[in-house]
Design a protein around this motif. Structure first.
Motif, mmCIF file in Angstrom:
data_model
loop_
_atom_site.group_PDB
_atom_site.id
_atom_site.type_symbol
_atom_site.label_atom_id
_atom_site.label_comp_id
_atom_site.label_asym_id
_atom_site.label_seq_id
_atom_site.Cartn_x
_atom_site.Cartn_y
_atom_site.Cartn_z
ATOM 1 N N GLU A 39 38.175 58.391 1.449
ATOM 2 C CA GLU A 39 38.933 57.159 1.646
ATOM 3 C C GLU A 39 40.420 57.489 1.829
ATOM 4 O O GLU A 39 40.962 58.352 1.162
ATOM 5 N N GLY A 40 41.058 56.808 2.742
ATOM 6 C CA GLY A 40 42.471 57.060 3.011
ATOM 7 C C GLY A 40 42.690 58.220 3.946
ATOM 8 O O GLY A 40 43.846 58.565 4.266
ATOM 9 N N LYS A 41 41.602 58.855 4.423
ATOM 10 C CA LYS A 41 41.726 59.999 5.319
ATOM 11 C C LYS A 41 40.784 59.900 6.521
ATOM 12 O O LYS A 41 41.218 60.010 7.663
ATOM 13 N N THR A 42 39.495 59.686 6.264
ATOM 14 C CA THR A 42 38.487 59.779 7.317
ATOM 15 C C THR A 42 38.385 58.507 8.143
ATOM 16 O O THR A 42 38.364 57.399 7.611
ATOM 17 N N ILE A 43 38.313 58.706 9.472
ATOM 18 C CA ILE A 43 38.005 57.596 10.373
ATOM 19 C C ILE A 43 36.944 58.054 11.363
ATOM 20 O O ILE A 43 36.827 59.235 11.678
ATOM 21 N N ALA A 44 36.143 57.086 11.813
ATOM 22 C CA ALA A 44 35.132 57.344 12.834
ATOM 23 C C ALA A 44 35.677 56.850 14.165
ATOM 24 O O ALA A 44 36.220 55.743 14.266
ATOM 25 N N VAL A 45 35.546 57.718 15.198
ATOM 26 C CA VAL A 45 36.115 57.398 16.510
ATOM 27 C C VAL A 45 35.099 57.692 17.599
ATOM 28 O O VAL A 45 34.043 58.297 17.354
ATOM 29 N N GLY A 73 50.958 52.378 10.169
ATOM 30 C CA GLY A 73 51.863 53.260 9.418
ATOM 31 C C GLY A 73 51.156 54.294 8.583
ATOM 32 O O GLY A 73 51.800 55.193 8.020
ATOM 33 N N ASN A 74 49.838 54.229 8.454
ATOM 34 C CA ASN A 74 49.066 55.191 7.665
ATOM 35 C C ASN A 74 48.405 56.208 8.596
ATOM 36 O O ASN A 74 47.955 55.861 9.688
ATOM 37 N N GLU A 75 48.340 57.444 8.133
ATOM 38 C CA GLU A 75 47.765 58.509 8.950
ATOM 39 C C GLU A 75 46.333 58.814 8.512
ATOM 40 O O GLU A 75 46.046 58.885 7.310
ATOM 41 N N TYR A 76 45.461 58.985 9.498
ATOM 42 C CA TYR A 76 44.041 59.286 9.250
ATOM 43 C C TYR A 76 43.623 60.475 10.114
ATOM 44 O O TYR A 76 44.311 60.829 11.079
ATOM 45 N N ARG A 93 37.678 51.511 19.659
ATOM 46 C CA ARG A 93 37.277 50.998 18.358
ATOM 47 C C ARG A 93 37.334 52.129 17.342
ATOM 48 O O ARG A 93 36.974 53.272 17.651
ATOM 49 N N ILE A 94 37.765 51.818 16.143
ATOM 50 C CA ILE A 94 37.877 52.809 15.067
ATOM 51 C C ILE A 94 37.294 52.208 13.798
ATOM 52 O O ILE A 94 37.551 51.051 13.459
ATOM 53 N N ASP A 95 36.503 53.018 13.096
ATOM 54 C CA ASP A 95 35.944 52.639 11.801
ATOM 55 C C ASP A 95 36.675 53.429 10.719
ATOM 56 O O ASP A 95 36.712 54.676 10.770
ATOM 57 N N ILE A 96 37.254 52.742 9.745
ATOM 58 C CA ILE A 96 37.974 53.412 8.649
ATOM 59 C C ILE A 96 37.046 53.515 7.444
ATOM 60 O O ILE A 96 36.468 52.522 7.007
#
Length: 202
Positions: A140-146, A161-164, A177-180
């Protein structure tokens, strides 16, 4: 200085032979006394006036000295205030330049990818749990699905403003589309401008 009273009371020894006429001497002394008294009075008044003028002169010189000191102090204070104001203005300008340069530098690190639809996913939502498509455990706070065809794996993405880190994908994650990844179920969907760090993209 001989006073009028001393002249008036002056006595001469009288000689009967070849001497001055006592009455004439007395008359002359009387006249001398009157004139001398007048002159003595005027002299005394003049001396008193001179003393007053000297006192006034001393007073005015003291005022002049005080005014000069006050003027010098005011000029010094004005120069100090001016110097401090200039230093402050210079500092503000330098800070503004530095801040602007930092913003420019920061913006130069990122490339806008356009508007993306943002959604969220969490462990247990599918059969893979927290395991990502790149073989690492989602955080959490790091991984994203692209969509790897749009955003390569390993890319650093800025969202609000947050980096993933792009280290996962999904069957429904196509195009912009991005899944956080989050630890707890979060139902939220919105559109936002997304940026990618240039050294990961170019």
């Amino acid at each position: 200085m001989i006073t009028p009273l001393e002249i008036e009371n002056k006595k001469f020894s009288k000689k009967t032979l070849n001497g001055y006429d006592p009455e004439e001497v007395d008359d002359f002394l009387d006249e001398l006394t009157v004139d001398y008294s007048k002159n003595y009075k005027e002299l005394t008044e003049l001396r008193s006036k001179i003393d007053e003028l000297n006192n006034s002169l001393t007073h005015y010189k003291s005022i002049e000295t005080t005014l000069q000191s006050t003027l010098v102090m005011a000029q010094t204070t004005a120069e100090e205030v001016k110097s401090v104001a200039k230093q402050k203005a210079d500092q503000i300008v330098e800070e503004a330049k530095s801040s602007a340069q930092k913003q420019v530098d920061e913006l130069s690190k990122w490339k806008a990818l356009g508007q993306f639809t943002i959604t969220y996913y969490w462990p247990g939502e599918d059969k893979y749990g927290s395991l990502t498509s790149t073989g690492v455990i989602a955080q959490e706070g790091k991984t994203i699905a692209v969509d790897p065809e749009i955003i390569p794996y390993g890319s650093i993405i800025k969202i609000n403003g947050n980096e993933y880190l792009a280290e996962d994908c999904g069957g429904a994650i196509k195009g912009n589309r991005i899944d956080i990844f989050v630890e707890n179920p979060t139902i939220k969907k919105y559109s936002v401008e997304v940026y990618i760090r240039r050294n990961n993209y170019e």
